[in-house]
Design an enzyme around this catalytic site. Structure first.
Site, PDB file in Angstrom:
ATOM      1  N   GLN A  76      -5.795 -12.549   1.213  1.00 16.84           N
ATOM      2  CA  GLN A  76      -5.814 -10.945   1.234  1.00 16.84           C
ATOM      3  C   GLN A  76      -7.275 -10.984   1.056  1.00 16.84           C
ATOM      4  O   GLN A  76      -7.948 -11.169  -0.005  1.00 16.84           O
ATOM      5  CB  GLN A  76      -5.151 -10.057   0.370  1.00 16.84           C
ATOM      6  CG  GLN A  76      -5.304  -8.764   0.786  1.00 16.84           C
ATOM      7  CD  GLN A  76      -4.777  -7.634   0.001  1.00 16.84           C
ATOM      8  OE1 GLN A  76      -5.147  -7.460  -1.439  1.00 16.84           O
ATOM      9  NE2 GLN A  76      -3.568  -6.898   0.308  1.00 16.84           N
ATOM     10  N   CYS A 107      -5.551  -0.379  -2.122  1.00 11.29           N
ATOM     11  CA  CYS A 107      -6.070  -0.440  -3.459  1.00 11.29           C
ATOM     12  C   CYS A 107      -6.513   0.803  -3.936  1.00 11.29           C
ATOM     13  O   CYS A 107      -7.473   1.480  -3.415  1.00 11.29           O
ATOM     14  CB  CYS A 107      -6.946  -1.603  -3.974  1.00 11.29           C
ATOM     15  SG  CYS A 107      -7.561  -1.891  -5.690  1.00 11.29           S
ATOM     16  N   ARG A 234       4.813  -5.036  -8.339  1.00  9.43           N
ATOM     17  CA  ARG A 234       5.297  -5.027  -9.828  1.00  9.43           C
ATOM     18  C   ARG A 234       6.668  -5.440 -10.211  1.00  9.43           C
ATOM     19  O   ARG A 234       6.984  -5.705 -11.148  1.00  9.43           O
ATOM     20  CB  ARG A 234       4.838  -3.324 -10.238  1.00  9.43           C
ATOM     21  CG  ARG A 234       3.526  -3.026 -10.262  1.00  9.43           C
ATOM     22  CD  ARG A 234       3.143  -1.376 -10.569  1.00  9.43           C
ATOM     23  NE  ARG A 234       4.108  -0.746  -9.799  1.00  9.43           N
ATOM     24  CZ  ARG A 234       4.735   0.404 -10.122  1.00  9.43           C
ATOM     25  NH1 ARG A 234       4.756   0.640 -11.313  1.00  9.43           N
ATOM     26  NH2 ARG A 234       5.373   1.189  -9.436  1.00  9.43           N
TER      27      ARG A 234
END
Length: 376
Positions: A76, A107, A234
């Site tokens: 990435q 982000c 997560r």
């Protein structure tokens, strides 16, 4: 529910992707996740800054190192300047550094958005187009995908425009995190937005991201949104075996038994050991592992003093001794699959001066806006 995802020449079956996470999805963690999945799925590197890659920054060159068993190799990239992004992509293609390139437009952290990068960037439609065009052109035969959020905040939603631009510029697939930058990781992910994006860009695969804590969540997202695959972030913190659960759910082979604390402790030790081997220093590997301790132990009956002690260990022997003092026969705790990691929400998004004045004007964005270090 078995299905597959096509990323250029690469068939991802089942359509499950490990989201890039700074300081987390390094080679050791990817190895663990891949082992539990039986090698199935797509596992993306930490975020690599294009400027640091072009300058061959030492830390960055380590971050793009892939294990010989990793295929396809997936990197990435983060970038704000089209020319620098183009150089980085051409370097990857010409030097055979990866098989797939993902671009980060998701982000939300201030040090990224204040430069106009990450989740701030798609607001500037022409800049987004220029970056995607440079990347797709420079990549040659390598597929280019992108990951993004809904927008900057509820007043500046960008994902539908960004999706259409991506299709027009030859992007292979899009992943959407169903939150704005302002939400960070708070509140609930908007899965309806994933469904809307899928309807808006039927030409290419759309992957959903946000609030996948279990294999059941992944199945529900696919069912409710019609998306072509899932991206897990997560949800796998302290749970690398989630990828085994996901494979089982997609292939209909029945859910694996949830690990007891003894099995979790064994994974913790392996994770710490892999980090030490990767870094080349056992102590530094154990120190790097410390941030994972609370995620692995979430829900288990482990006293606060012992948790603190385990999160301060400095050697594998010390970690093993501490884990050995726990009641390792504890079964998997009920309700341990909930949110982990950062959950703050409703943040003010830090942006360059005047960023929101004109969604098409790219003035003021220069090569200086690139971060000089990788890993987020």
């Amino acid at each position: 529910m078995t299905s597959s995802l096509q990323i250029g020449p690469h068939t991802v079956q089942p359509p499950v992707v490990l989201a890039p996470m700074a300081g987390i999805t390094n080679a050791p963690f990817r190895t663990l996740c891949r082992e539990f999945s039986g090698g199935k799925g797509l596992f993306v590197s930490e975020m690599i800054t294009t400027r640091a890659l072009v300058e061959r920054n030492e830390k960055t060159m380590q971050l793009i190192h892939f294990d010989a068993t990793e295929t396809p190799r997936s990197i990435q990239l983060y970038g704000v300047d089209p020319a620098t992004v183009g150089k980085a992509v051409r370097m990857i293609a010409e030097e055979d550094l990866a098989d797939h390139i993902d671009l980060n437009f998701g982000c939300p952290v201030p040090k990224v958005t204040r430069k106009g990068g990450g989740s701030a960037l798609p607001f500037k439609r022409n800049l987004l187009r220029a970056i995607l065009r440079e990347a797709v052109t420079g990549a040659g035969d390598l597929p280019v995908t992108m990951k993004m959020r809904k927008g900057i905040d509820d007043d500046h939603i960008t994902y539908l425009d960004a999706g259409r631009i991506a299709v027009e510029e030859g992007v292979t697939a899009i992943a959407l995190h169903g939150r704005t930058a302002a939400q960070h990781y708070g509140g609930t992910a908007d899965w309806d937005a994933i469904a809307r994006l899928k309807e808006h860009v039927p030409e290419i695969p759309v992957l959903g991201n946000g609030d996948i804590w279990s294999a059941g969540d992944a199945a529900r997202m696919m069912r409710e949104t019609g998306c072509d695959g899932v991206v897990v972030g997560r949800g796998c913190l302290g749970r690398p075996w989630l990828f085994g659960d996901l494979v089982a759910a997609f292939e209909g082979t029945g859910a694996p038994k949830a690990p007891d604390l003894r099995e979790v402790a064994a994974v913790m030790l392996r994770h710490a050991a892999l980090l030490g081997e990767w870094i080349g220093d056992e102590k530094r590997g154990v120190i790097d592992f410390r941030k994972h301790v609370a995620w692995y132990l979430k829900g288990f009956a482990v006293g606060s003093e012992m948790r603190k002690r385990l999160a301060m260990t400095g050697s594998l022997a010390e970690l093993e001794d501490g884990l050995g003092e726990l009641d390792l026969d504890q079964p998997w705790p009920q309700g341990a699959d909930g949110p982990r990691g950062r959950t703050s929400g409703n943040n003010r998004v830090v942006l360059p001066d005047g960023w929101l004045k004109d969604p098409y004007d790219c003035a003021g964005v220069s090569e200086d806006a690139e971060l000089d270090t990788s890993g987020g």
